[in-house]
Write an enzyme that holds these catalytic residues in place. Sequence first.
Site, short mmCIF file in Angstrom:
data_model
loop_
_atom_site.label_atom_id
_atom_site.label_comp_id
_atom_site.label_asym_id
_atom_site.label_seq_id
_atom_site.Cartn_x
_atom_site.Cartn_y
_atom_site.Cartn_z
N HIS A 1 0.80 -1.24 0.00
CA HIS A 1 0.00 0.00 0.00
C HIS A 1 0.82 1.28 0.00
CE1 HIS A 1 0.93 -0.26 4.27
NE2 HIS A 1 0.77 1.05 4.28
C1 UD1 Z 1 -0.87 5.82 6.26
C2 UD1 Z 1 0.56 6.15 6.59
C3 UD1 Z 1 1.46 4.96 6.29
C4 UD1 Z 1 0.94 3.71 6.96
C5 UD1 Z 1 -0.51 3.48 6.54
C6 UD1 Z 1 -1.05 2.25 7.23
C7 UD1 Z 1 1.14 8.52 6.26
C8 UD1 Z 1 1.96 9.45 5.47
N1 UD1 Z 1 1.06 7.26 5.81
O1 UD1 Z 1 -0.93 5.67 4.83
O2 UD1 Z 1 2.75 5.23 6.77
O3 UD1 Z 1 1.73 2.60 6.59
O4 UD1 Z 1 -1.26 4.63 6.93
O5 UD1 Z 1 -2.32 1.91 6.87
O6 UD1 Z 1 0.60 8.90 7.28
N2 UD1 Z 1 -8.55 5.64 3.13
C9 UD1 Z 1 -9.79 5.08 3.28
N3 UD1 Z 1 -10.22 4.80 4.55
C10 UD1 Z 1 -9.49 5.08 5.65
C11 UD1 Z 1 -8.23 5.67 5.49
C12 UD1 Z 1 -7.76 5.95 4.22
O7 UD1 Z 1 -10.48 4.81 2.31
O8 UD1 Z 1 -9.95 4.79 6.77
C13 UD1 Z 1 -8.04 5.91 1.76
C14 UD1 Z 1 -8.36 7.29 1.28
O9 UD1 Z 1 -8.61 7.22 -0.09
C15 UD1 Z 1 -7.08 8.04 1.50
C16 UD1 Z 1 -6.04 6.97 1.26
O10 UD1 Z 1 -6.65 5.77 1.74
O11 UD1 Z 1 -6.95 9.14 0.67
C17 UD1 Z 1 -4.73 7.20 1.95
O12 UD1 Z 1 -4.93 7.39 3.36
P1 UD1 Z 1 -3.86 8.22 4.22
O13 UD1 Z 1 -4.29 8.26 5.63
O14 UD1 Z 1 -3.60 9.52 3.55
O15 UD1 Z 1 -2.52 7.39 4.10
P2 UD1 Z 1 -2.29 5.80 4.05
O16 UD1 Z 1 -1.99 5.41 2.65
O17 UD1 Z 1 -3.38 5.08 4.74
#
Ligand code: UD1
Length: 366
Positions: A208
């Site tokens: 991811h």
């Molecule tokens: C974050 C962390 C990463 C960690 C990962 C674990 C940062 C920079 N990255 O990445 O280090 O390994 O979490 O899971 O903080 N989304 C959903 N539902 C949710 C959360 C996210 O659909 O509950 C989707 C959204 O489209 C969002 C994307 O995932 O835009 C990315 O989420 P984000 O929190 O920005 O970063 P992660 O990729 O989850």
Amino acid sequence: MALRVINVVGARPNFMKVAPIVRAMRADAGFVPRLVHTGQHYDPSMSRIFFEELDLPAPDLHLGVGSGTHAVQTARTLVAFERVLLAERPDLVLVVGDVNSTLACALAAAKLKIPVAHVEAGLRSRNFAMPEELNRLLTDRLSSYLLTPSADADRNLLAEGHDPARIHRVGNVMIDSLLHHRREAETRSRVLESLGLVARRYAVLTLHRPETVDHPERLAAALRAISQVADLVPVVCPVHPRTRKLFDSSRIDGNLRLLEPLGYFDFIKLMDHALFVLTDSGGIQEETTVLGVPCLTLREETERPITVSEGTNIVVGLDAEQIAAESRKIIRGEGKTGRLPELWDGHTAERIVAVLARKTSAPTGA
Ligand code: UD1
């Protein structure tokens, strides 16, 4: 006077790190712990299930920050968390790991001269294209208590000129949760039965990281490698929401099954009985080392080198041939074995609490 600590969680890998710390603080009359959830992760499968399984108390405050660009997410967290700090004026803010919530909350606290404790300090990939590396570096700079998991982390901090008096090697707190819940996961999870899997006859994949999945040529390389592995052994892949869209738009052949994100118990059990694990995650490199399951890390480097030097991890990058060759070795019974790193013993949270209780009587400030 009891120490009033705000513990911060935001994203999935934070929950298993903070749960043992909050438990240890609640058991110590010297602490008044509070829990703030920034809301970076909000899907029930990315957040709520972990509170239930880890016995984490419901957050005292939920900031509802949600998704967005890095700047938007970090800025929203900064604004919302500053409000909390101004209202509550805690003695200490404790943050874990390297996600955007970690940095934002550390920055808000440091600007208000509230000491910050960073758990998992000192890890470095030296890959500055990764948002997590920036978050690690900057959070460490803002922190008064640098609580490290391993000697390499201490060395990184010393090389960057951090004051040795701030560095405390406490061990790996995520392993506290793993060891605490491993047996419970074994008895409560039915994940193998429900997926029709046989122990040691499948591999687990997680993918991811933006540095892997957001670059079409890197994602294509990863998918080529995974197709090769899936021709050798069934591969199951619980999919993070950000990866789902990408997988949906690509065709993968072979024996690869995509799953919804799993809860903690199901995921631990799935790893514990796997033949091997392929991942770009950080924490999974550590958990497989403790479970004694071979791990192939689909990145060019790791911020957790101890999992390679002492554990079961091999950093293979995205080279399909190397990944297939290492997979065949494991299938032949020649997978990497390792030993448990020092202080990855299930008692890290107690050591963290002991350090904070001892030191915070005379805080050094950020
Ligand atoms: C974050 C962390 C990463 C960690 C990962 C674990 C940062 C920079 N990255 O990445 O280090 O390994 O979490 O899971 O903080 N989304 C959903 N539902 C949710 C959360 C996210 O659909 O509950 C989707 C959204 O489209 C969002 C994307 O995932 O835009 C990315 O989420 P984000 O929190 O920005 O970063 P992660 O990729 O989850």
